[in-house]
Design a protein around this motif. Structure first.
Motif, PDB file in Angstrom:
ATOM      1  N   PRO A 188       0.795  -1.237   0.000  1.00 30.87           N
ATOM      2  CA  PRO A 188       0.000   0.000   0.000  1.00 30.87           C
ATOM      3  C   PRO A 188       0.826   1.285   0.000  1.00 30.87           C
ATOM      4  N   GLU A 189       2.084   1.199   0.465  1.00 24.74           N
ATOM      5  CA  GLU A 189       2.917   2.403   0.529  1.00 24.74           C
ATOM      6  C   GLU A 189       3.743   2.610  -0.738  1.00 24.74           C
ATOM      7  N   SER A 190       3.620   1.721  -1.693  1.00 23.89           N
ATOM      8  CA  SER A 190       4.484   1.794  -2.885  1.00 23.89           C
ATOM      9  C   SER A 190       4.041   2.902  -3.839  1.00 23.89           C
ATOM     10  N   THR A 191       4.961   3.295  -4.724  1.00 27.69           N
ATOM     11  CA  THR A 191       4.575   4.277  -5.751  1.00 27.69           C
ATOM     12  C   THR A 191       3.539   3.656  -6.695  1.00 27.69           C
ATOM     13  N   GLY A 192       3.630   2.336  -6.881  1.00 29.18           N
ATOM     14  CA  GLY A 192       2.651   1.656  -7.740  1.00 29.18           C
ATOM     15  C   GLY A 192       1.229   1.824  -7.200  1.00 29.18           C
ATOM     16  N   ALA A 193       1.062   1.646  -5.896  1.00 31.28           N
ATOM     17  CA  ALA A 193      -0.273   1.809  -5.287  1.00 31.28           C
ATOM     18  C   ALA A 193      -0.736   3.258  -5.431  1.00 31.28           C
ATOM     19  N   ALA A 194       0.203   4.201  -5.213  1.00 30.88           N
ATOM     20  CA  ALA A 194      -0.152   5.627  -5.320  1.00 30.88           C
ATOM     21  C   ALA A 194      -0.565   5.975  -6.751  1.00 30.88           C
ATOM     22  N   ASP A 195       0.199   5.473  -7.723  1.00 30.38           N
ATOM     23  CA  ASP A 195      -0.080   5.819  -9.125  1.00 30.38           C
ATOM     24  C   ASP A 195      -1.428   5.249  -9.576  1.00 30.38           C
ATOM     25  N   TYR A 196      -1.697   3.991  -9.253  1.00 28.42           N
ATOM     26  CA  TYR A 196      -2.970   3.415  -9.701  1.00 28.42           C
ATOM     27  C   TYR A 196      -4.160   4.036  -8.953  1.00 28.42           C
ATOM     28  N   THR A 197      -3.936   4.456  -7.719  1.00 25.25           N
ATOM     29  CA  THR A 197      -5.008   5.153  -7.002  1.00 25.25           C
ATOM     30  C   THR A 197      -5.302   6.492  -7.690  1.00 25.25           C
ATOM     31  N   ASP A 198      -4.250   7.205  -8.055  1.00 28.22           N
ATOM     32  CA  ASP A 198      -4.435   8.481  -8.765  1.00 28.22           C
ATOM     33  C   ASP A 198      -5.133   8.267 -10.107  1.00 28.22           C
ATOM     34  N   LEU A 199      -4.732   7.208 -10.796  1.00 27.83           N
ATOM     35  CA  LEU A 199      -5.347   6.924 -12.098  1.00 27.83           C
ATOM     36  C   LEU A 199      -6.850   6.651 -11.929  1.00 27.83           C
ATOM     37  N   ALA A 200      -7.184   5.872 -10.891  1.00 33.21           N
ATOM     38  CA  ALA A 200      -8.608   5.557 -10.653  1.00 33.21           C
ATOM     39  C   ALA A 200      -9.399   6.844 -10.400  1.00 33.21           C
ATOM     40  N   LYS A 201      -8.804   7.759  -9.644  1.00 34.29           N
ATOM     41  CA  LYS A 201      -9.497   9.034  -9.378  1.00 34.29           C
ATOM     42  C   LYS A 201      -9.692   9.817 -10.670  1.00 34.29           C
ATOM     43  N   GLU A 202      -8.668   9.797 -11.511  1.00 34.52           N
ATOM     44  CA  GLU A 202      -8.776  10.519 -12.780  1.00 34.52           C
ATOM     45  C   GLU A 202      -9.831   9.871 -13.685  1.00 34.52           C
ATOM     46  N   VAL A 203      -9.895   8.552 -13.665  1.00 34.00           N
ATOM     47  CA  VAL A 203     -10.907   7.837 -14.453  1.00 34.00           C
ATOM     48  C   VAL A 203     -12.308   8.239 -13.976  1.00 34.00           C
ATOM     49  N   VAL A 204     -12.480   8.301 -12.667  1.00 33.71           N
ATOM     50  CA  VAL A 204     -13.792   8.668 -12.113  1.00 33.71           C
ATOM     51  C   VAL A 204     -14.121  10.130 -12.450  1.00 33.71           C
ATOM     52  N   GLU A 205     -13.117  11.006 -12.337  1.00 31.41           N
ATOM     53  CA  GLU A 205     -13.340  12.425 -12.693  1.00 31.41           C
ATOM     54  C   GLU A 205     -13.810  12.566 -14.134  1.00 31.41           C
ATOM     55  N   ARG A 206     -13.321  11.669 -14.982  1.00 31.70           N
ATOM     56  CA  ARG A 206     -13.664  11.759 -16.406  1.00 31.70           C
ATOM     57  C   ARG A 206     -15.043  11.190 -16.716  1.00 31.70           C
ATOM     58  N   GLU A 207     -15.708  10.612 -15.708  1.00 30.17           N
ATOM     59  CA  GLU A 207     -17.052  10.065 -15.961  1.00 30.17           C
ATOM     60  C   GLU A 207     -17.946  11.131 -16.602  1.00 30.17           C
ATOM     61  N   ASN A 208     -17.870  12.324 -16.058  1.00 34.33           N
ATOM     62  CA  ASN A 208     -18.754  13.384 -16.557  1.00 34.33           C
ATOM     63  C   ASN A 208     -18.379  13.823 -17.952  1.00 34.33           C
ATOM     64  N   ARG A 209     -17.059  13.908 -18.171  1.00 27.42           N
ATOM     65  CA  ARG A 209     -16.605  14.307 -19.499  1.00 27.42           C
ATOM     66  C   ARG A 209     -17.050  13.276 -20.544  1.00 27.42           C
ATOM     67  N   PHE A 210     -16.987  12.003 -20.152  1.00 24.99           N
ATOM     68  CA  PHE A 210     -17.380  10.943 -21.073  1.00 24.99           C
ATOM     69  C   PHE A 210     -18.866  11.064 -21.417  1.00 24.99           C
ATOM     70  N   LYS A 211     -19.668  11.391 -20.410  1.00 28.06           N
ATOM     71  CA  LYS A 211     -21.113  11.551 -20.680  1.00 28.06           C
ATOM     72  C   LYS A 211     -21.334  12.678 -21.682  1.00 28.06           C
ATOM     73  N   GLU A 212     -20.521  13.746 -21.570  1.00 21.15           N
ATOM     74  CA  GLU A 212     -20.631  14.862 -22.502  1.00 21.15           C
ATOM     75  C   GLU A 212     -20.338  14.405 -23.939  1.00 21.15           C
ATOM     76  N   ILE A 213     -19.261  13.599 -24.085  1.00 16.01           N
ATOM     77  CA  ILE A 213     -18.891  13.108 -25.415  1.00 16.01           C
ATOM     78  C   ILE A 213     -20.049  12.322 -26.024  1.00 16.01           C
ATOM     79  N   LYS A 214     -20.726  11.552 -25.165  1.00 19.68           N
ATOM     80  CA  LYS A 214     -21.771  10.641 -25.658  1.00 19.68           C
ATOM     81  C   LYS A 214     -23.040  11.364 -26.088  1.00 19.68           C
ATOM     82  N   LYS A 215     -23.197  12.623 -25.668  1.00 19.67           N
ATOM     83  CA  LYS A 215     -24.439  13.340 -25.979  1.00 19.67           C
ATOM     84  C   LYS A 215     -24.574  13.634 -27.474  1.00 19.67           C
TER      85      LYS A 215
END
Ligand SMILES: Nc1ncnc2c1ncn2[C@@H]1O[C@H](COP(=O)(O)OP(=O)(O)O)[C@@H](O)[C@H]1O
Ligand SMILES: [Mg+2]
Length: 260
Positions: A233-260
């Motif tokens: 849990p303390e590795s850079t790998g855990a930190a990076d994939y956690t950040d990526l997951a947050k960015e993926v979730v943040e993009r949920e709204n942007r993706f909905k916009e694309i789909k409109k």
């Protein structure tokens, strides 16, 4: 629900590493996630500790319509994270179904009953652009492309983008490449920086801002039977994939916009 094929016809670029760890991080954020192993090597299934040589049912049986998709689902060590396993039998599917009518649509048909049950369905594709990958691209709405930033492989990327375009036109109008993920990034080398800059310049906002750094903990992780967040849990790998997951979730709204 978002359905995402993690695809790159090149092997060893971190498709499986990304599917497992991004999937786990999304599950940690409270999302209901289904991981579908579509690689006959079964690396993702082994990662979660399954004895892939002795699977009673797997994606092979799903493709041949011998079992319902629900029947092969396996819980993982992470809450909210479910796995549909595969093994070497899946390699036979390409040949068995080669002349079948509607062969590109099998996965879409078989997974349709699952769509309401999950927030994310993520497909770990094999390192080829054959029948299985085409099935993944026909079912999914989005494509994420993990790239190894240690080599500049723009030609392969162009081939992949063209394949996505063909599937979009012929089989799946809603399909978009919504994320390119820079993996195995080694900040000490000029090459990694150069590759990232070139990809960013060319594909702009499709490239995630989060970069997955080279991390030995990530390389050790598969034999632990756990995702990186539980193994180290303390590795850079855990930190990076956690950040990526947050960015993926943040993009949920942007993706909905694309789909409109
Ligand atoms: N960020 C990383 N740091 C170190 N090793 C990594 C990283 N990402 C992937 N690897 C290693 O690279 C190899 C290929 O990764 P894998 O996810 O199996 O690729 P693919 O599924 O595209 O074939 C594996 O040995 C894996 O452990
Ligand atoms: Mg793999």
């Amino acid at each position: 629900m978002r359905s995402i094929a993690l695809t790159n016809q090149k092997g060893g670029v971190a498709k499986t590493t990304t599917t497992v760890n991004l999937g786990a991080c999304l599950a940690h954020l409270g999302k209901k996630v289904l991981l579908v192993d579509l690689d006959p090597q079964g690396n993702m299934s082994s990662w979660f500790g399954l004895d892939i040589h002795n699977l009673e049912h797997s994606m092979y049986n799903v493709f041949l319509e011998e079992v319902y998709f629900e029947e092969i689902l396996t819980k993982t060590c992470v809450e909210n994270l479910t796995l549909a396993p595969a093994n070497v039998a899946l390699a036979g599917v390409e040949r068995i179904l080669a002349h079948e009518k509607g062969r590109d649509l099998i996965l879409k048909k078989r997974l349709s009953s699952m769509v309401g049950n999950y927030d994310y369905i993520m497909l770990d594709c094999p390192p080829s652009l054959g029948l299985i990958t085409i099935n993944a691209l026909t079912f999914a709405k989005e494509v994420f492309i993990p790239l190894e930033t240690k080599v500049l492989a723009l030609n392969g990327l162009v081939t992949l983008m063209n394949t996505v375009q063909v599937v979009k036109e012929r089989l799946n109008h809603g399909l978009e490449v919504t994320g390119i993920i820079a993996c195995r990034f080694d900040g000490r080398t000029n090459l990694s920086n150069e590759v990232y800059n070139q990809i960013k310049e060319r594909f702009k906002e499709k490239v995630f801002n989060t970069i997955i750094r080279e991390n030995t903990r990530l390389a050790e992780c598969p034999i632990s039977g756990k995702p990186i967040t539980l193994y180290a849990p303390e590795s850079t790998g855990a930190a990076d994939y956690t950040d990526l997951a947050k960015e993926v979730v943040e993009r949920e709204n942007r993706f909905k916009e694309i789909k409109k």
